[in-house]
Scaffold this active site. Structure first.
Site, PDB file in Angstrom:
ATOM      1  N   CYS A 148     115.452  78.975  45.610  1.00 54.93           N
ATOM      2  CA  CYS A 148     116.695  78.228  45.875  1.00 54.93           C
ATOM      3  C   CYS A 148     117.908  79.079  46.204  1.00 54.93           C
ATOM      4  O   CYS A 148     118.477  78.943  47.286  1.00 54.93           O
ATOM      5  CB  CYS A 148     117.124  77.375  44.693  1.00 54.93           C
ATOM      6  SG  CYS A 148     115.858  76.560  43.792  1.00 54.93           S
ATOM      7  N   HIS A 204     124.595  76.494  43.449  1.00 60.86           N
ATOM      8  CA  HIS A 204     123.659  77.593  43.168  1.00 60.86           C
ATOM      9  C   HIS A 204     123.911  78.864  43.972  1.00 60.86           C
ATOM     10  O   HIS A 204     122.974  79.585  44.314  1.00 60.86           O
ATOM     11  CB  HIS A 204     122.193  77.134  43.324  1.00 60.86           C
ATOM     12  CG  HIS A 204     121.288  77.853  42.364  1.00 60.86           C
ATOM     13  ND1 HIS A 204     119.917  77.778  42.390  1.00 60.86           N
ATOM     14  CD2 HIS A 204     121.586  78.707  41.353  1.00 60.86           C
ATOM     15  CE1 HIS A 204     119.411  78.519  41.431  1.00 60.86           C
ATOM     16  NE2 HIS A 204     120.404  79.095  40.784  1.00 60.86           N
TER      17      HIS A 204
END
Ligand code: NAG
Ligand code: NAG
Ligand code: NAG
Ligand code: NAG
Ligand code: NAG
Length: 481
Positions: free
Chosen positions: A72, A128
């Site tokens: 990610c 993120h």
């Protein structure tokens, strides 16, 4: 009439595709699905119910060789920055909540580029890219608004991870949404942004869903769409995908109702392959999230809408996550960005003509754990893997529960190099490294050239105690780096 005529003429010489009929850049909606595998979408797998997404993909431009990173944070950093993660220190793993790490602040990122072009910029969902300092967070990096979470994952209903909340409206923690499934909330927020948007300004909406990453949680009605799937986790996971599909349907419906659709370019992509230990699936591709095999890195993706001159077709050219910053900046009418790893593919995508990208670096991680390398490169049809490719090295069927298997791949059991011809062997079943030493040598030399440009992975092993959310009202918060 005159403008249209002028554009028709100018399109031929490729000058007018950045300006819509409204005389301002087109709207851009960039949708990211978390951990959605190659075989987790209706247009690859008829067992999965995703009519809205399938229709957009079918009527748009299917991105058939769209590469992302195996994890990610690195993919999101690549989307935002246009740099390979081995240039920004994010190549090893993901950014953990307690690590003082973020996407380097001296990089001008995608929303900042679009803001310079007059866009209203909004992010809904997962960030993120680090949050240890406020300067790392979305509303300090070019987004006008943020609704979502800073970290990797959390509970879909409580919005809590490791006992503490990670859920904000702009900079303010949101405690009042306990019990709302994030796919529904993020869709509400996104449609609200579209409804309130003044169309005289171009809109950039980065909509990064929590779905379909773990934990495996879904409202019962979506799970009930899959009575024939025996594995409970795979059934729920499939329901999560269908909830995401309904979400995309609601967003596009709102774009239509508000009259924005004709002027909107949609990009849909996964951030990495499905995690086969979490019921994601990439069959027939090899491997999983975490691996540099195609199953970890060849992402589901398509574009739809404004500016695409040939639709209902497949784009077979190579694309990498780093290309989106220059490509979307060009689609927005900006001056070409040439100081990044990413290439502006807008001239190719908008006309469905061959991609100028001829090679892709899947990753280069020099961190000592896990062992040796974790590097791979594709040049033309050939792919070289150098060292440990990551766990889950097999070809997994949808209902296979892989967490119970011993899937760790021992470096000792493999050659240092694996070589595949992806044109003949897209599923990486025939390692040619013993037969084509010439090609191994050629690709290894190219990889070595990239390795020289790498910065060391920024992955502090010791958690930073100052990250402790108890110091900040029990919320994962900036202010400690
Ligand atoms: C950002 O700073 C790092 C560390 O000083 C440097 O190596 C890098 O080249 C800089 N990047 C940009 C885009 O300025
Ligand atoms: C976020 O905060 C703004 C400003 O206070 C408010 O107008 C908006 O409704 C909030 N959004 C959500 C989804 O709660
Ligand atoms: C959410 O609600 C549940 C059930 O009422 C409760 O146990 C939990 O502590 C709440 N969590 C948060 C973060 O408010
Ligand atoms: C939208 O913005 C334009 C330009 O700033 C302004 O003239 C117009 O009144 C706005 N429309 C609405 C509905 O607020
Ligand atoms: C989509 O919209 C319908 C109708 O408003 C609503 O019932 C449903 O919950 C929405 N779904 C999602 C995933 O947002």
């Amino acid at each position: 009439m005159f403008v249209q005529l002028l554009c028709t003429v100018l399109v031929i010489i490729n000058l007018c595709d950045d300006v819509s009929a409204a005389g301002r850049p087109r709207h851009i909606v960039f949708i990211v699905a978390d951990d959605l595998g190659w075989n987790d979408i209706g247009f690859h797998n008829p067992d999965i119910i995703t009519p809205n997404i399938d229709k957009l993909a079918r009527e748009g431009l299917l991105l058939n060789h769209h590469y992302v990173q195996p994890l990610c944070s690195p993919s999101r950093a690549a989307f935002m920055s246009g740099y390979y993660p081995f240039k920004t220190g994010l190549q090893h793993s993901v950014i953990l909540e307690n690590q003082p790490v973020c996407l380097p602040l001296n990089i001008t990122i995608l929303p900042q580029k679009l803001k310079e072009l007059g866009y209203a910029t909004h992010i809904v969902g997962k960030w993120h890219n680090g949050f240890c300092s406020w300067n790392c967070t979305p509303t300090y990096r070019g987004f006008d608004s943020f609704f979502g979470y800073y970290g990797a994952m959390e509970d879909y209903y409580t919005h809590v991870i490791r006992g503490f909340l990670d859920y904000r409206n702009n900079t303010t923690p949101v405690w009042t949404d306990n019990g709302t499934y994030s796919t529904l909330r993020f869709t509400d927020v996104a449609t609200d942004i579209i409804e309130r948007h003044n169309q005289s300004q171009p809109l950039f909406l980065y909509l990064a869903y929590q779905a379909v990453y773990g934990p495996i949680e879904v409202p019962a009605k979506y799970e009930a769409m899959y009575p024939n799937i025996k594995s409970e986790n795979r059934r729920k996971f499939s329901g999560m995908v269908s909830a995401l599909d309904e979400a995309v349907g609601n967003v596009t419906k709102t774009l239509r109702q508000r009259g924005l659709m004709d002027d909107t370019l949609i990009l849909f992509t996964a951030d990495n392959g499905g995690g086969v230990d979490e019921s994601g699936n990439n069959y027939p591709l090899r491997g999983s999230k975490f691996t540099v095999y195609e199953g970890g890195t060849r992402a589901v993706g398509f574009m739809y809408g404004s500016g695409l001159q040939k639709t209902g077709t497949v784009f077979d050219g190579m694309i990498h996550a780093v290309d989106w910053l220059p490509t979307l900046t060009a689609a927005a009418g900006g001056t070409p960005v040439s100081d990044r790893d990413g290439i502006n593919l807008w001239p190719s995508l908008s006309t469905a003509s061959p991609s100028p990208r001829t090679e892709v670096v899947y990753n280069y991680d020099s961190h000592p754990q896990p062992v040796q390398g974790h590097a791979a490169i594709r040049v033309g049809d050939y792919k070289l893997i150098d060292g440990y490719p990551g766990p889950f090295p097999d070809w997994y069927k949808p209902e296979q529960v892989t967490s119970s298997l011993n899937t760790r791949f021992s470096r000792d059991s493999a050659n240092q190099y694996q070589l595949f011809n992806l044109k003949d062997d897209p599923n990486e079943r025939n390692d040619l490294s013993n037969f084509r030493p010439d090609m191994v040598k050629k690709l290894a030399a190219r990889l070595a050239w990239y390795k020289k440009q790498a910065v060391p992975p920024n992955f502090p092993e010791t958690p930073d105690d100052l990250s402790n959310p108890a110091l900040y009202g029990n919320v994962w918060s900036p202010g400690w780096c």
